[in-house]
Scaffold this motif. Sequence first.
Motif, mmCIF file in Angstrom:
data_model
loop_
_atom_site.group_PDB
_atom_site.id
_atom_site.type_symbol
_atom_site.label_atom_id
_atom_site.label_comp_id
_atom_site.label_asym_id
_atom_site.label_seq_id
_atom_site.Cartn_x
_atom_site.Cartn_y
_atom_site.Cartn_z
ATOM 1 N N GLU A 4 0.833 -1.205 0.000
ATOM 2 C CA GLU A 4 0.000 0.000 0.000
ATOM 3 C C GLU A 4 0.870 1.258 0.000
ATOM 4 O O GLU A 4 0.608 2.218 -0.723
ATOM 5 C CB GLU A 4 -0.941 -0.035 1.217
ATOM 6 C CG GLU A 4 -1.839 1.165 1.378
ATOM 7 C CD GLU A 4 -2.654 1.514 0.145
ATOM 8 O OE1 GLU A 4 -3.022 0.607 -0.613
ATOM 9 O OE2 GLU A 4 -2.890 2.723 -0.074
ATOM 10 N N GLY A 5 1.941 1.210 0.828
ATOM 11 C CA GLY A 5 2.860 2.349 0.901
ATOM 12 C C GLY A 5 3.540 2.606 -0.430
ATOM 13 O O GLY A 5 3.650 3.752 -0.884
ATOM 14 N N LEU A 6 3.949 1.540 -1.077
ATOM 15 C CA LEU A 6 4.629 1.674 -2.375
ATOM 16 C C LEU A 6 3.682 2.260 -3.420
ATOM 17 O O LEU A 6 4.058 3.112 -4.226
ATOM 18 C CB LEU A 6 5.115 0.286 -2.819
ATOM 19 C CG LEU A 6 6.273 0.237 -3.806
ATOM 20 C CD1 LEU A 6 7.463 1.004 -3.276
ATOM 21 C CD2 LEU A 6 6.668 -1.211 -4.071
ATOM 22 N N SER A 7 2.439 1.800 -3.359
ATOM 23 C CA SER A 7 1.435 2.294 -4.299
ATOM 24 C C SER A 7 1.203 3.798 -4.083
ATOM 25 O O SER A 7 1.131 4.576 -5.044
ATOM 26 C CB SER A 7 0.143 1.503 -4.086
ATOM 27 O OG SER A 7 -0.932 2.170 -4.636
ATOM 28 N N PHE A 8 1.130 4.220 -2.814
ATOM 29 C CA PHE A 8 0.927 5.637 -2.510
ATOM 30 C C PHE A 8 2.131 6.457 -2.978
ATOM 31 O O PHE A 8 1.988 7.551 -3.535
ATOM 32 C CB PHE A 8 0.705 5.800 -1.000
ATOM 33 C CG PHE A 8 0.442 7.212 -0.564
ATOM 34 C CD1 PHE A 8 -0.493 8.016 -1.212
ATOM 35 C CD2 PHE A 8 1.131 7.766 0.514
ATOM 36 C CE1 PHE A 8 -0.734 9.324 -0.805
ATOM 37 C CE2 PHE A 8 0.893 9.063 0.933
ATOM 38 C CZ PHE A 8 -0.035 9.848 0.271
ATOM 39 N N PHE A 9 3.315 5.918 -2.770
ATOM 40 C CA PHE A 9 4.524 6.605 -3.230
ATOM 41 C C PHE A 9 4.473 6.783 -4.751
ATOM 42 O O PHE A 9 4.812 7.837 -5.286
ATOM 43 C CB PHE A 9 5.772 5.797 -2.831
ATOM 44 C CG PHE A 9 6.877 6.654 -2.320
ATOM 45 C CD1 PHE A 9 7.057 6.844 -0.964
ATOM 46 C CD2 PHE A 9 7.725 7.310 -3.192
ATOM 47 C CE1 PHE A 9 8.064 7.668 -0.483
ATOM 48 C CE2 PHE A 9 8.732 8.141 -2.718
ATOM 49 C CZ PHE A 9 8.910 8.315 -1.360
ATOM 50 N N GLY A 10 4.026 5.735 -5.448
ATOM 51 C CA GLY A 10 3.905 5.792 -6.915
ATOM 52 C C GLY A 10 2.917 6.852 -7.354
ATOM 53 O O GLY A 10 3.186 7.642 -8.265
ATOM 54 N N ILE A 11 1.755 6.882 -6.681
ATOM 55 C CA ILE A 11 0.710 7.859 -7.045
ATOM 56 C C ILE A 11 1.238 9.284 -6.890
ATOM 57 O O ILE A 11 1.096 10.112 -7.787
ATOM 58 C CB ILE A 11 -0.556 7.666 -6.157
ATOM 59 C CG1 ILE A 11 -1.267 6.371 -6.522
ATOM 60 C CG2 ILE A 11 -1.511 8.852 -6.286
ATOM 61 C CD1 ILE A 11 -2.345 5.938 -5.530
ATOM 62 N N THR A 12 1.858 9.551 -5.747
ATOM 63 C CA THR A 12 2.320 10.926 -5.508
ATOM 64 C C THR A 12 3.443 11.303 -6.484
ATOM 65 O O THR A 12 3.483 12.427 -6.973
ATOM 66 C CB THR A 12 2.819 11.106 -4.058
ATOM 67 O OG1 THR A 12 3.686 10.059 -3.762
ATOM 68 C CG2 THR A 12 1.687 11.103 -3.072
ATOM 69 N N ASN A 13 4.312 10.358 -6.793
ATOM 70 C CA ASN A 13 5.374 10.648 -7.770
ATOM 71 C C ASN A 13 4.793 10.959 -9.136
ATOM 72 O O ASN A 13 5.278 11.844 -9.844
ATOM 73 C CB ASN A 13 6.340 9.468 -7.866
ATOM 74 C CG ASN A 13 7.462 9.615 -6.864
ATOM 75 O OD1 ASN A 13 8.375 10.391 -7.071
ATOM 76 N ND2 ASN A 13 7.371 8.927 -5.756
ATOM 77 N N ARG A 14 3.747 10.221 -9.498
ATOM 78 C CA ARG A 14 3.089 10.462 -10.790
ATOM 79 C C ARG A 14 2.471 11.868 -10.809
ATOM 80 O O ARG A 14 2.635 12.612 -11.765
ATOM 81 C CB ARG A 14 2.013 9.387 -11.004
ATOM 82 C CG ARG A 14 1.162 9.593 -12.225
ATOM 83 C CD ARG A 14 0.205 8.427 -12.444
ATOM 84 N NE ARG A 14 -0.697 8.153 -11.336
ATOM 85 C CZ ARG A 14 -1.785 8.869 -11.056
ATOM 86 N NH1 ARG A 14 -2.097 9.913 -11.790
ATOM 87 N NH2 ARG A 14 -2.559 8.542 -10.048
#
Lengths: 234, 117
Positions: free
Chosen positions: A19-29
């Motif tokens: 979940e954390g990795l996914s959130f990191f991905g979203i914010t980077n995008r």
Amino acid sequence: MCELQGSRMEKEIGKICAEGLSFFGITNRLISHELKNVLAIISETLGLMEELVELSGQGIELKPEKLRSLSASIMEEVQRANAIAGNMNTFAHGVDEFIRDVDIRRIVALVIELSQLEASLKKIKLRLEPGEPCTVYTSPFFLANLIFRVVKASSRYVGPGDETRVSFDSQNDGVRVVFSGIASNSIEGFPTETDSFLAKALSARISINVAANELNITLPKKIGESPIQILHGR
Amino acid sequence: MKVLIVDDEEKFVSALAERLVIRGIEADWATTYSEALSKAETKRYDVAVLDVKMPGMSGIELRRRLESVDPHLRFILVTGHGSEEDYDIGRRESCFYILKPFKIETLLEKLEQAVNR
């Protein structure tokens, strides 16, 4: 810890990491998309300036105010990019320590800035009510993740131009983060399984107050037993 | 050539439209989908240049709405993402697709290709 509990905890750690990795991905995008927008504005404005200068060489009048305005526009965009990069940096530091003393106001302010980068969230206005710092011992990164999810979910129940106010209610045993101005009587499918999992990992509780048109996240002063603590200790 | 540029970044669309006008292209711009639809209802354009991610309505949905207003309109999708997903959308929608930031020459080339398609 028995084998069964150990295996369950390992699964929860895996889930929270994913979940954390996914959130990191979203914010980077979101951040990289916004920086591309800024670069596109700078590129077009500079291109236009260059062409106007060239045209002035062919006898077409170039007004100094026009150049001043274009130059000011570039400076504004540089400042905008700088603010975005600053938020990106603050966000990235959220994983320096998985658990620490956190001023929730700063986390909410950061999430509001990040959420305004999402096209579907631009239509809603989020306002952080003024107040004192509000500190709890928790995970800044996963708290930002949960608040982002709540903001996104609440946006489905807010009309274009409507304002969602975020305030804090300090209680003896914790803090309640209140999202007001949401048509909470029509909320369906919230919280999702992931929302509830994240809330549980933060020892938090999500509730909906239909009569007051509010969505609440209640956090303890100190995070309880959680897979995030195991990550923190590793 | 008549071009309608739609993007919620006003500084971007206004500068881009001005650069096209300098090149003899009739360019109008809009920062919202409703403004874009209203312009397309009152004026005939050859090409619409649409931002994929816009508040309120995506560029893909706006394309469908504009197409129902003017079936002859051609489209160029613009995005800051450059993800495989966006590229697939561009291909699936059989549109021209450009990544932000771009050179004006790239847009001019795509505009020519779009009108001659």
